[in-house]
Design a protein around this motif. Structure first.
Motif, PDB file in Angstrom:
ATOM      1  N   LYS A  44      -1.572  -6.584  -6.407  1.00  7.22           N
ATOM      2  CA  LYS A  44      -1.257  -5.202  -6.040  1.00  7.22           C
ATOM      3  C   LYS A  44      -1.975  -4.807  -4.752  1.00  7.22           C
ATOM      4  N   LEU A  45      -3.207  -5.254  -4.601  1.00  8.31           N
ATOM      5  CA  LEU A  45      -3.939  -4.969  -3.361  1.00  8.31           C
ATOM      6  C   LEU A  45      -3.317  -5.706  -2.183  1.00  8.31           C
ATOM      7  N   VAL A  46      -2.784  -6.898  -2.415  1.00  8.25           N
ATOM      8  CA  VAL A  46      -2.073  -7.614  -1.351  1.00  8.25           C
ATOM      9  C   VAL A  46      -0.868  -6.787  -0.897  1.00  8.25           C
ATOM     10  N   HIS A  47      -0.199  -6.141  -1.840  1.00  6.91           N
ATOM     11  CA  HIS A  47       0.918  -5.244  -1.507  1.00  6.91           C
ATOM     12  C   HIS A  47       0.459  -4.174  -0.512  1.00  6.91           C
ATOM     13  N   GLU A  48      -0.667  -3.526  -0.826  1.00  5.42           N
ATOM     14  CA  GLU A  48      -1.166  -2.476   0.071  1.00  5.42           C
ATOM     15  C   GLU A  48      -1.697  -3.065   1.380  1.00  5.42           C
ATOM     16  N   MET A  49      -2.253  -4.263   1.327  1.00  9.69           N
ATOM     17  CA  MET A  49      -2.693  -4.932   2.557  1.00  9.69           C
ATOM     18  C   MET A  49      -1.505  -5.256   3.455  1.00  9.69           C
ATOM     19  N   PHE A  50      -0.362  -5.559   2.836  1.00  6.05           N
ATOM     20  CA  PHE A  50       0.823  -5.825   3.658  1.00  6.05           C
ATOM     21  C   PHE A  50       1.253  -4.550   4.378  1.00  6.05           C
ATOM     22  N   HIS A  51       1.086  -3.399   3.724  1.00  8.25           N
ATOM     23  CA  HIS A  51       1.349  -2.143   4.423  1.00  8.25           C
ATOM     24  C   HIS A  51       0.369  -1.966   5.591  1.00  8.25           C
ATOM     25  N   ALA A  52      -0.879  -2.379   5.390  1.00 10.85           N
ATOM     26  CA  ALA A  52      -1.836  -2.331   6.496  1.00 10.85           C
ATOM     27  C   ALA A  52      -1.377  -3.233   7.639  1.00 10.85           C
ATOM     28  N   PHE A  53      -0.855  -4.406   7.278  1.00 11.81           N
ATOM     29  CA  PHE A  53      -0.310  -5.341   8.264  1.00 11.81           C
ATOM     30  C   PHE A  53       0.858  -4.705   9.012  1.00 11.81           C
ATOM     31  N   GLN A  54       1.738  -4.030   8.271  1.00 14.57           N
ATOM     32  CA  GLN A  54       2.869  -3.340   8.907  1.00 14.57           C
ATOM     33  C   GLN A  54       2.374  -2.302   9.912  1.00 14.57           C
ATOM     34  N   MET A  55       1.370  -1.529   9.526  1.00  7.42           N
ATOM     35  CA  MET A  55       0.844  -0.500  10.424  1.00  7.42           C
ATOM     36  C   MET A  55       0.192  -1.132  11.650  1.00  7.42           C
ATOM     37  N   GLU A  56      -0.557  -2.204  11.431  1.00  7.66           N
ATOM     38  CA  GLU A  56      -1.217  -2.896  12.536  1.00  7.66           C
ATOM     39  C   GLU A  56      -0.198  -3.462  13.518  1.00  7.66           C
ATOM     40  N   ARG A  57       0.942  -3.909  12.993  1.00  6.38           N
ATOM     41  CA  ARG A  57       1.983  -4.491  13.836  1.00  6.38           C
ATOM     42  C   ARG A  57       2.936  -3.438  14.405  1.00  6.38           C
ATOM     43  N   LYS A  58       2.629  -2.157  14.188  1.00  5.53           N
ATOM     44  CA  LYS A  58       3.441  -1.047  14.725  1.00  5.53           C
ATOM     45  C   LYS A  58       4.850  -1.045  14.128  1.00  5.53           C
ATOM     46  N   GLU A  59       4.949  -1.306  12.836  1.00  9.78           N
ATOM     47  CA  GLU A  59       6.225  -1.247  12.143  1.00  9.78           C
ATOM     48  C   GLU A  59       6.819   0.155  12.268  1.00  9.78           C
ATOM     49  N   THR A  60       8.125   0.220  12.478  1.00  4.93           N
ATOM     50  CA  THR A  60       8.813   1.520  12.603  1.00  4.93           C
ATOM     51  C   THR A  60       9.872   1.725  11.523  1.00  4.93           C
ATOM     52  N   ARG A  61      10.120   0.716  10.723  1.00  7.60           N
ATOM     53  CA  ARG A  61      11.241   0.767   9.780  1.00  7.60           C
ATOM     54  C   ARG A  61      10.813   1.400   8.451  1.00  7.60           C
ATOM     55  N   PHE A  62      10.534   2.696   8.508  1.00 12.60           N
ATOM     56  CA  PHE A  62      10.161   3.446   7.309  1.00 12.60           C
ATOM     57  C   PHE A  62      11.229   4.494   7.016  1.00 12.60           C
ATOM     58  N   PRO A  63      11.492   4.748   5.733  1.00 10.93           N
ATOM     59  CA  PRO A  63      12.533   5.722   5.397  1.00 10.93           C
ATOM     60  C   PRO A  63      12.049   7.158   5.568  1.00 10.93           C
ATOM     61  N   ASN A  64      12.985   8.065   5.728  1.00 10.44           N
ATOM     62  CA  ASN A  64      12.691   9.490   5.652  1.00 10.44           C
ATOM     63  C   ASN A  64      12.890   9.887   4.191  1.00 10.44           C
ATOM     64  N   ASP A  65      11.791   9.939   3.448  1.00  7.34           N
ATOM     65  CA  ASP A  65      11.886  10.187   2.010  1.00  7.34           C
ATOM     66  C   ASP A  65      12.455  11.564   1.698  1.00  7.34           C
ATOM     67  N   HIS A  71      -2.917 -11.496   7.130  1.00  3.47           N
ATOM     68  CA  HIS A  71      -4.311 -11.861   6.858  1.00  3.47           C
ATOM     69  C   HIS A  71      -4.926 -10.811   5.942  1.00  3.47           C
ATOM     70  N   PRO A  72      -6.082 -11.111   5.329  1.00  3.73           N
ATOM     71  CA  PRO A  72      -6.718 -10.121   4.442  1.00  3.73           C
ATOM     72  C   PRO A  72      -7.209  -8.904   5.226  1.00  3.73           C
ATOM     73  N   TYR A  73      -7.250  -7.772   4.550  1.00  3.05           N
ATOM     74  CA  TYR A  73      -7.773  -6.532   5.112  1.00  3.05           C
ATOM     75  C   TYR A  73      -8.878  -6.007   4.201  1.00  3.05           C
ATOM     76  N   PRO A  74      -9.787  -5.218   4.749  1.00  4.01           N
ATOM     77  CA  PRO A  74     -10.772  -4.568   3.872  1.00  4.01           C
ATOM     78  C   PRO A  74     -10.043  -3.703   2.843  1.00  4.01           C
ATOM     79  N   PHE A  75     -10.671  -3.538   1.694  1.00  2.83           N
ATOM     80  CA  PHE A  75     -10.054  -2.685   0.679  1.00  2.83           C
ATOM     81  C   PHE A  75     -11.127  -1.860  -0.022  1.00  2.83           C
ATOM     82  N   ALA A  76     -10.681  -0.750  -0.575  1.00  2.00           N
ATOM     83  CA  ALA A  76     -11.582   0.142  -1.307  1.00  2.00           C
ATOM     84  C   ALA A  76     -10.980   0.459  -2.660  1.00  2.00           C
ATOM     85  N   LEU A  77     -11.831   0.511  -3.676  1.00  2.00           N
ATOM     86  CA  LEU A  77     -11.464   1.031  -4.987  1.00  2.00           C
ATOM     87  C   LEU A  77     -12.137   2.390  -5.117  1.00  2.00           C
ATOM     88  N   TYR A  78     -11.442   3.349  -5.703  1.00  2.00           N
ATOM     89  CA  TYR A  78     -12.042   4.676  -5.789  1.00  2.00           C
ATOM     90  C   TYR A  78     -11.587   5.410  -7.042  1.00  2.00           C
TER      91      TYR A  78
END
Length: 406
Positions: A82-103, A25-32
């Motif tokens: 591009k903002l949808v891309h970052e919103m999907f990351h927000a979705f991942q965080m909201e859903r408690k995603e754990t599959r992130f790399p160790n950069d 779903h959509p998330y709030p976004f900020a431009l800065y």
């Protein structure tokens, strides 16, 4: 920025988020920029935790943020995607995603010519019809060469490749829209009704014939509009996918596993969708990478690849050229005025797109956060050179920062 915010908001309203991924779903976004931010249509001072293009928690909400002074997409449709891309990351965080790399582990991995040769052939399979069985065989062979590196790559594909896949699907939605507003449609409907009434008053029979002709023409035009919209959707999406493939064909980019993961992950998902494989899964409830979820659905195939000297020589040069370039940057940095602080620190924050490690030295051009043993956090911005503890991905023995010219 407020005007741009409104324009991008209108584009985001056109997107069917649920069609992109179940539950999304959509998330709030900020431009800065360096001084201000626009959030919920209001201008505020830039918060301290607004860094890069990403998702952050602000005022108790998971939001997407974008630095317009650093990166401004070419048009409003692309910006919205591009903002949808970052919103999907927000979705991942909201859903408690754990599959992130160790950069930091990924940055410190030693690569070999064999590894890169297989990787290059593997990526070529992603754009070939029916190429997934060969892709699977090559990737499994590469996994056997360096399981640790592959694990982090697959997690990067999951975190960033999925987000880019959603971004490109959103761009396809926007490009395929006819662009007509509801008001324009209603006005057109009114004009047609008036014309039909006038026709009936003049001659009922002729009006009926005319309406049949008009309806037939309108049906034809609607079919043309739909086809044109589909072509525009397809053309823009295909152009974006071609850019992904082009980047993956760049020998100089191939050693950068994190950058490659955006494109390889999204191309893998588009290839899987093309082959009718099941992509969707429970984000937050799944521990396997996207590739490992797809793996049982991809047929096995034999994959004879001869890694002879002629095939490996170009990749040996790529690696040696990269090492030489990095060593030159380190020498140039150390010849400039700089300060060095010795101690014991742990990297606790970084910009993964703007750092690399060569041996036991890590070089960053963006920002780093270092935790002291006392718990105090040191923030480094700009160019910094770190002396790392051998064998550790995040323990720092000393850091040097450039002294700005006065």
């Amino acid at each position: 920025m407020k005007t741009l915010y409104k324009k991008v908001s209108r584009q985001l309203e056109r997107i069917d988020f649920e069609a992109l991924w179940p539950g999304f779903h959509p998330y709030p976004f900020a431009l800065y920029d360096s001084t201000y931010a626009v959030l919920d249509g209001r201008l505020i001072s830039r918060p301290d935790n607004f860094r890069g293009n990403t998702t952050v928690v602000f005022e108790g909400r998971q939001i997407a943020i974008w630095n317009v002074s650093y990166d401004l997409p070419e048009d409003e449709e692309q910006f919205a995607s591009k903002l949808v891309h970052e919103m999907f990351h927000a979705f991942q965080m909201e859903r408690k995603e754990t599959r992130f790399p160790n950069d930091l582990l990924l940055a410190g991995t030693d690569l070999t010519p064999e590894y890169l040769a297989l990787k290059a052939e593997e990526y070529r399979c992603l754009t070939r019809p029916g190429g997934l069985p060969r892709f699977r065989a090559l990737r499994e062979r590469r996994r056997a060469l360096n399981p640790g590196c592959i694990r982090e790559e697959l997690l990067a594909e999951t975190a960033e490749g999925m987000a880019q896949y959603i971004e490109l699907c959103a761009l396809g939605q926007l490009a395929g829209d006819s662009g007509r507003t509801g008001g324009e449609n209603r006005a057109a409907d009114g004009r047609r009704a008036e014309n039909r009434a006038a026709d009936r008053r003049r001659d009922e029979d002729k009006a009926a014939d005319r309406r049949r002709d008009e309806d037939k023409a309108a049906d034809g035009q609607r079919a043309k509009d739909k086809a044109a919209g589909g072509r525009r959707d397809g053309e823009r999406l295909q152009a974006a996918l071609a850019e992904c493939a082009s980047r993956l064909a760049d020998p100089g980019l191939l050693p950068d596993s994190r950058r490659c993961a955006y494109d390889s992950g999204s191309l893998l998902l588009f290839a899987a969708r093309r082959e009718g494989l099941t992509l969707f899964h429970d984000i937050g409830g799944e521990s396997r990478s996207v590739y490992d979820i797809l793996l049982p659905q991809i047929p096995q195939a034999d994959c004879p690849v001869s890694l002879d000297g002629e095939m490996l020589a170009p990749w040996a040069r790529v690696l040696s050229d990269r090492t030489a370039q990095r060593e030159q940057l380190i020498r140039a940095f150390l010849q400039e005025a700089h300060t060095t602080v010795n101690g014991c620190f742990r990297i606790c924050g970084y910009d993964p797109m703007n750092l690399w490690r060569e041996g036991n030295r890590l070089y960053s051009t963006s920002f780093l956060a270092l935790a002291e043993e006392t718990g105090n956090i040191i923030t480094l911005t700009g160019r910094a050179l770190l002396q790392m503890l051998p064998g550790s991905p995040d323990t720092v023995l000393a850091y040097s920062t450039a002294i700005p010219d006065t």
